[in-house]
Design a protein around this motif. Structure first.
Motif, PDB file in Angstrom:
ATOM      1  N   VAL A  92      -2.088   1.489   9.372  1.00  0.00           N
ATOM      2  CA  VAL A  92      -1.419   2.780   9.554  1.00  0.00           C
ATOM      3  C   VAL A  92       0.095   2.635   9.430  1.00  0.00           C
ATOM      4  CG1 VAL A  92      -3.248   3.554  11.132  1.00  0.00           C
ATOM      5  CG2 VAL A  92      -1.146   2.595  12.067  1.00  0.00           C
ATOM      6  N   ASP A  93       0.747   3.771   9.254  1.00  0.00           N
ATOM      7  CA  ASP A  93       2.201   3.845   9.355  1.00  0.00           C
ATOM      8  C   ASP A  93       2.589   3.447  10.782  1.00  0.00           C
ATOM      9  OD1 ASP A  93       4.863   4.911   9.875  1.00  0.00           O
ATOM     10  OD2 ASP A  93       4.628   6.105   8.058  1.00  0.00           O
ATOM     11  N   GLU A  99       7.034   3.783   0.847  1.00  0.00           N
ATOM     12  CA  GLU A  99       7.293   5.214   0.980  1.00  0.00           C
ATOM     13  C   GLU A  99       8.570   5.511   0.218  1.00  0.00           C
ATOM     14  OE1 GLU A  99       6.983   8.601   4.453  1.00  0.00           O
ATOM     15  OE2 GLU A  99       7.549   6.554   5.005  1.00  0.00           O
ATOM     16  N   GLY A 100       8.417   6.134  -0.957  1.00  0.00           N
ATOM     17  CA  GLY A 100       9.567   6.304  -1.834  1.00  0.00           C
ATOM     18  C   GLY A 100      10.015   4.943  -2.332  1.00  0.00           C
ATOM     19  N   LYS A 101      11.289   4.635  -2.135  1.00  0.00           N
ATOM     20  CA  LYS A 101      11.814   3.333  -2.535  1.00  0.00           C
ATOM     21  C   LYS A 101      11.796   2.318  -1.391  1.00  0.00           C
ATOM     22  CE  LYS A 101      14.883   5.127  -6.137  1.00  0.00           C
ATOM     23  NZ  LYS A 101      16.278   5.187  -6.644  1.00  0.00           N
ATOM     24  N   LYS A 102      11.414   2.784  -0.211  1.00  0.00           N
ATOM     25  CA  LYS A 102      11.423   1.914   0.969  1.00  0.00           C
ATOM     26  C   LYS A 102      10.101   1.161   1.103  1.00  0.00           C
ATOM     27  CE  LYS A 102      12.149   2.053   5.996  1.00  0.00           C
ATOM     28  NZ  LYS A 102      12.336   2.944   7.169  1.00  0.00           N
ATOM     29  N   VAL A 103      10.193  -0.156   1.274  1.00  0.00           N
ATOM     30  CA  VAL A 103       9.024  -1.008   1.507  1.00  0.00           C
ATOM     31  C   VAL A 103       9.195  -1.701   2.848  1.00  0.00           C
ATOM     32  CG1 VAL A 103       7.703  -2.993   0.701  1.00  0.00           C
ATOM     33  CG2 VAL A 103       8.628  -1.364  -0.953  1.00  0.00           C
ATOM     34  N   LEU A 112       0.843  -1.196   0.000  1.00  0.00           N
ATOM     35  CA  LEU A 112       0.000   0.000   0.000  1.00  0.00           C
ATOM     36  C   LEU A 112       0.877   1.244   0.000  1.00  0.00           C
ATOM     37  CD1 LEU A 112      -2.537  -1.172   2.749  1.00  0.00           C
ATOM     38  CD2 LEU A 112      -2.692  -1.506   0.278  1.00  0.00           C
ATOM     39  N   ASP A 113       0.440   2.255  -0.695  1.00  0.00           N
ATOM     40  CA  ASP A 113       1.180   3.516  -0.717  1.00  0.00           C
ATOM     41  C   ASP A 113       1.040   4.227   0.624  1.00  0.00           C
ATOM     42  OD1 ASP A 113       2.066   3.217  -3.312  1.00  0.00           O
ATOM     43  OD2 ASP A 113       0.275   4.150  -4.170  1.00  0.00           O
TER      44      ASP A 113
END
Length: 425
Positions: free
Chosen positions: A289-290, A369-373, A244-245
């Motif tokens: 959630v984050d 988030e960006g390139k981080k998964v 998920l983004d």
């Protein structure tokens, strides 16, 4: 499941968490050992494969005499690679099995102890003094039968003990509660969901309900399906194997579903009426959630539960559940317990649990988030477990003549009724 990096870097913290839960601390060392075997066998496999590939390049260039020797070596390497691969698979399977048995890491602020070692955080509402009002309160079953709302005798005749019918205003009261709960959740930004009641093993295991809670789960062996005890299960698995983004988070769902629980180990407890039953309906809040926002979301879920119970005009207390009563997936859990007059004590109506990344890792739900998964965090909170809420409403809002006052928040969903009145027998 927990993050293996945490286990490797801070095993003492994991041991302390297991100890606080009252669970097997030796499991931590067994998992560390299996993880080390998995990694070392993986290195051994890679080394042998590299050697095998290098040898494969030499054989075509070798002289006939050298080729014979190299082919013998190649055969031995082939056997060694196969053995190393099997060893790696075996160690990997053992590590995964042990990891699934390990509970979530307990939050540092959770009180240590068993079921009775909770800490009361807040108390809301005023407990009625029925003696001052000049009558003895009836219990929910006596009230429900007089209202033509609850029929446990026919429930037992048709399905056995701890089953029931909601009839007449009882059925209408459930529908009013569900509609009011969904309305509150929708207003708060939750997406309403009607969820499956049957799930596959991975969904049940992924949410942590096939560990210590397995004895309370109904399993349909012929089809290998499980009946859910809460819509938390299908809601947690909804985004299984998805990324998920991060900018789309939080995602919040309000699930309505039937729930099924064997209630193993509770024989003799709460056998009267509909407080502890095998089948019931429930509205459940669920959040993705984050991880950085998980603790704040936990408090938000609790606030929505408090709003709900306050709207129902019920006296209740909020407790911080002790380590031994958390369940395997929660790092921290808050319960809201409503006052039940005829029992003279507070009883659980809602729970709000922070599961951090525990369920997300098991179900492979991640955020980008960006390139981080990375794994995200999941949380769940009961908004309305229908039978227990009906118990609390009937007993707390009863009147001397056996009628029951309807809380204002429910009146629009009951055709404007202000009072539920006994029916003629």
């Amino acid at each position: 499941m927990i993050d293996l990096r945490l286990l490797r870097e801070d095993p003492d913290r994991v041991r302390a968490s297991q100890r606080a839960r009252g669970e097997d601390v030796a499991l931590v060392d067994a998992l560390l050992s299996a993880d080390e075997r998995r990694r070392s066998s993986g290195v051994r496999f890679d080394e042998l494969r590299s050697e095998q590939k290098a040898l494969g390049k030499l054989i075509p260039k070798a002289s006939p005499e050298e080729r014979t020797e190299l082919l013998k070596k190649a055969e031995q390497l082939k056997a060694d690679v196969k053995a190393a691969d099997a060893e790696q698979d075996e160690a990997d399977a053992e590590a995964k099995s042990l990891l699934l048995q390990l509970g979530n890491i307990v939050h540092e602020d959770v009180p240590v102890g068993g079921e009775e070692d909770f800490v009361v955080l807040e108390t809301h509402g005023t407990i009625r003094d029925f003696g001052a009002e000049g009558f003895e309160p009836k219990d929910h079953l006596e009230l429900g039968e007089a209202l033509g709302a609850i029929d446990v005798e026919r429930g037992a005749k048709v399905s056995g003990s701890r089953f029931y019918y909601l009839t007449g205003v009882g059925a209408l009261l459930e529908l009013a509660l569900v509609n009011a709960a969904i309305a509150q959740a929708t207003e708060a930004g939750f997406i309403p969901m009607l969820t499956p009641a049957l799930v596959r093993p991975r969904a049940m295991e992924g949410t942590g309900f096939l560990g210590q809670a397995a004895e309370n789960v109904y399993h349909l062996e012929k089809d290998d399906y499980y009946l859910v005890g809460t819509s938390e299960v299908p809601l947690a698995a909804y985004h299984m194997d998805e990324i998920l983004d991060a900018d789309k988070l939080p995602l919040r769902y309000a699930g309505f579903s039937p729930c099924f629980r064997r209630e193993a180990g509770t024989y003799g407890k709460d056998t009267r009426g509909i407080f502890r039953v095998h089948q019931f309906d429930k509205v459940e809040m669920f959040s993705y959630v984050d991880p950085a926002d998980a603790e704040a979301e936990h408090r938000r879920l609790l606030d929505w539960e408090k709003q709900w119970l306050t709207g129902l005009e019920l006296p209740f207390q909020v407790i911080d559940v002790a380590t031994g009563d958390l369940g395997s997936s929660a790092s921290r859990k808050f319960d809201c317990e409503a006052w039940i007059p005829t029992q003279g004590k507070y009883r659980e109506l809602t729970s709000a649990s922070n599961c951090d990344g525990f369920q997300a890792r098991r179900l492979s739900v991640r955020m980008r988030e960006g390139k981080k998964v990375q794994p995200l965090a999941t949380l769940n909170g009961t908004l309305c477990a229908v039978p227990r809420t009906i118990v609390a409403i009937l007993e707390n809002h009863q009147l001397a003549d056996g009628s029951v006052r309807v809380p204002e928040v429910l009146r629009p969903y009951l055709g404007g009724r202000e009072v539920l009145e006994p029916v003629a027998k």
